[in-house]
Write a protein that holds these residues in place. Structure first.
Motif, PDB file in Angstrom:
ATOM      1  N   GLU A   1       0.834  -1.206   0.000  1.00 56.38           N
ATOM      2  CA  GLU A   1       0.000   0.000   0.000  1.00 56.38           C
ATOM      3  C   GLU A   1       0.871   1.260   0.000  1.00 56.38           C
ATOM      4  N   ASP A   2       1.931   1.234   0.798  1.00 59.68           N
ATOM      5  CA  ASP A   2       2.866   2.368   0.810  1.00 59.68           C
ATOM      6  C   ASP A   2       3.516   2.544  -0.564  1.00 59.68           C
ATOM      7  N   ALA A   3       3.815   1.430  -1.217  1.00 56.44           N
ATOM      8  CA  ALA A   3       4.452   1.481  -2.535  1.00 56.44           C
ATOM      9  C   ALA A   3       3.548   2.180  -3.548  1.00 56.44           C
ATOM     10  N   ILE A   4       2.271   1.854  -3.529  1.00 51.32           N
ATOM     11  CA  ILE A   4       1.322   2.468  -4.458  1.00 51.32           C
ATOM     12  C   ILE A   4       1.183   3.965  -4.186  1.00 51.32           C
ATOM     13  N   LYS A   5       1.041   4.334  -2.897  1.00 52.90           N
ATOM     14  CA  LYS A   5       0.894   5.752  -2.542  1.00 52.90           C
ATOM     15  C   LYS A   5       2.150   6.551  -2.898  1.00 52.90           C
ATOM     16  N   THR A   6       3.310   5.982  -2.596  1.00 46.83           N
ATOM     17  CA  THR A   6       4.567   6.687  -2.861  1.00 46.83           C
ATOM     18  C   THR A   6       4.780   6.881  -4.352  1.00 46.83           C
ATOM     19  N   ALA A   7       4.487   5.838  -5.137  1.00 46.45           N
ATOM     20  CA  ALA A   7       4.649   5.936  -6.594  1.00 46.45           C
ATOM     21  C   ALA A   7       3.758   7.026  -7.167  1.00 46.45           C
ATOM     22  N   ALA A   8       2.531   7.146  -6.642  1.00 49.07           N
ATOM     23  CA  ALA A   8       1.611   8.168  -7.132  1.00 49.07           C
ATOM     24  C   ALA A   8       2.147   9.569  -6.819  1.00 49.07           C
ATOM     25  N   LEU A   9       2.769   9.735  -5.661  1.00 50.84           N
ATOM     26  CA  LEU A   9       3.331  11.037  -5.282  1.00 50.84           C
ATOM     27  C   LEU A   9       4.557  11.401  -6.131  1.00 50.84           C
ATOM     28  N   ILE A  10       5.404  10.407  -6.405  1.00 52.42           N
ATOM     29  CA  ILE A  10       6.624  10.656  -7.178  1.00 52.42           C
ATOM     30  C   ILE A  10       6.296  10.872  -8.647  1.00 52.42           C
TER      31      ILE A  10
END
Length: 448
Positions: free
Chosen positions: A142-151
């Motif tokens: 879940e963190d991976a998906i959120k972080t990718a969206a921010l980057i």
């Protein structure tokens, strides 16, 4: 100055350090496995100690055997070369506990830069530009998906303890992220015993630019310009240049000064290399190697400064031999890594060298422990030598490189020499127009 140096490595880098010791009048000891008993550095050393059987874990990575070799021979310093124990903080600590000088940075600095997340945080604090990415470890899908969206896509998921391309995956869409995150963690755990990963913006066509730095451990530091290491296969460098065809003098001095200032703040000791991805005139920190680099000879060629002499001088507490104002850059240099590998498939090719003839002439240097009749063991890295060529201009350097490659003969095994003969005649290479993906694309479209 230290009184006797033990060289805790093998092959061309052990021979390189040995030569520096002899020039400085310092007795040297080499260690070797049973597989390397006939190696050139063993033949030329003042003393040699066999430290175990061929597997690296039983010889070149055996800290207790190396410390014992120091005590037996009276060596009061160790030069680790590169690879093996060169960035092992535990090794540096153990040597210190035995009053043996480690010719390298402090154990604390090795630890800081050995962990990718800590290194990136430290770089930010020191004023070094970094790639946009996660604040630290990405612990869940879940963190991976959120972080990718921010980057913003595409993103690169990397092992915090990684190196050599292992534990590194690209995700171009949200659907890719979970699989890439999971695969990177699995690879990282298998390769490094640490499954922690972090995330960065993936740059589409960057160059790989690295800055050579030197510090005296007391707050004085300099840079020795940059090297362009963009010609890579599977994240392994193949061909390096100094200076980079992509930078001008102003860019070179600006990023060099940023790196030197950072090393002053850190009170860094010895040789180090700060590596960047470079795209659209912007530099992005990726890691720092706290050791001598394989490609250090091209920096020596354009500066006239012996980096191993400098390492020994700093480790002896004598400080840097030059100031930043005294560092000058003359001409252009290229290094080709000659590996005992098939030039297209890159499958290792150990065996006996039946004929060996090294090129010579003005501006040509060979760093190699190979010789006719030498049997290349199958247990270690396939690098058998480095061809380093220097010219007054890049054009002259390329012409000299072409000639040197035609002179170089290694029979009995397969080598990467034919690949370099192809590259030196390629128009993109001649123009300096390439990035970190160029070589793999070239190989894909030019099969054997």
């Amino acid at each position: 100055m230290v009184s006797k140096i033990l060289i805790a490595n093998r092959g061309e880098i052990a021979l390189r350090v040995l030569r520096a010791c002899k020039e400085l009048g310092i007795p040297c000891v080499v260690v070797h496995s049973t597989a390397d008993a006939d190696a050139m550095h063993v033949r030329l050393a003042d003393e040699s100690v066999c430290i175990g059987p061929p597997p690296s874990r039983d010889s070149y990575l055996n800290i207790h055997q190396i410390v014992a070799a120091c005590e037996i021979t009276g060596a009061d310093a160790v030069h680790p070369g590169y690879g093996f124990l060169s960035e092992n903080a535990k090794f540096a600590d153990i040597l210190d506990a035995h009053d043996i000088t480690f010719i390298g940075p402090t154990a604390d600095h090795i630890r800081i830069m050995g962990d990718k997340i800590t290194a990136k945080t430290t770089a930010l604090e020191l004023g070094i530009p970094v790639v946009p990415g996660s604040d630290g470890e990405v612990k869940t899908a879940e963190d991976a998906i959120k972080t990718a969206a921010l980057i913003g896509y595409p993103v690169l998921i990397k092992a915090t303890a990684g190196g050599g391309g292992r534990g590194m995956k690209v995700a171009k869409t949200e659907a890719d992220v979970i699989e890439a995150w999971s695969t990177a963690r699995t690879e990282a755990a298998a390769a490094f015993g640490n499954d922690a990963v972090y995330m960065e913006k993936f740059l589409s066509k960057p160059r790989h630019i690295e800055i050579q730095v030197f510090g005296d451990g007391e707050g004085n530091a300099i840079h020795l310009g940059e090297r362009d290491c963009s010609l890579q296969r599977r994240h392994q460098k193949v061909w390096e240049e100094a200076n980079s065809p992509a930078l001008n003098v102003e860019q070179r001095m600006k990023i060099g000064q940023i790196c030197a200032d950072a090393m002053r703040k850190l009170k860094y000791r010895g040789a180090g290399t700060i590596e960047f991805l470079y795209e659209n005139s912007e530099f992005y920190f990726i890691e720092m190697n706290t050791r001598l680099q394989v490609e250090h000879p091209i920096t020596e060629a354009i500066t006239g400064i012996d980096l191993v002499h400098e390492q020994i001088r700093v480790a002896s507490g004598r400080g840097l031999s030059v100031t930043q104002e005294e560092v000058t850059f003359e001409g252009h240099a290229i290094e080709c890594r000659i590996n005992a590998e098939d030039p297209r498939t890159f499958v290792p090719s150990p065996g006996t060298i039946t004929h060996f003839h090294a090129p010579g002439g003005l501006g040509v240097r060979i760093d190699s422990g190979a010789y006719q009749g030498y049997k290349i063991p199958p247990y270690y890295d396939s690098l058998i030598g480095k061809l380093i060529v220097h010219g007054r201009t890049r054009v002259e350097c390329m012409m000299r490189l072409r000639r040197a490659l035609d002179e170089f003969v290694v029979d009995g095994i397969k080598t990467t020499l034919p690949l370099f003969q192809d590259l030196v005649s390629n128009q993109d290479i001649a123009n300096g127009d390439y990035d970190i993906h160029w070589l793999e694309h070239y190989l894909a479209h030019h099969p054997a």
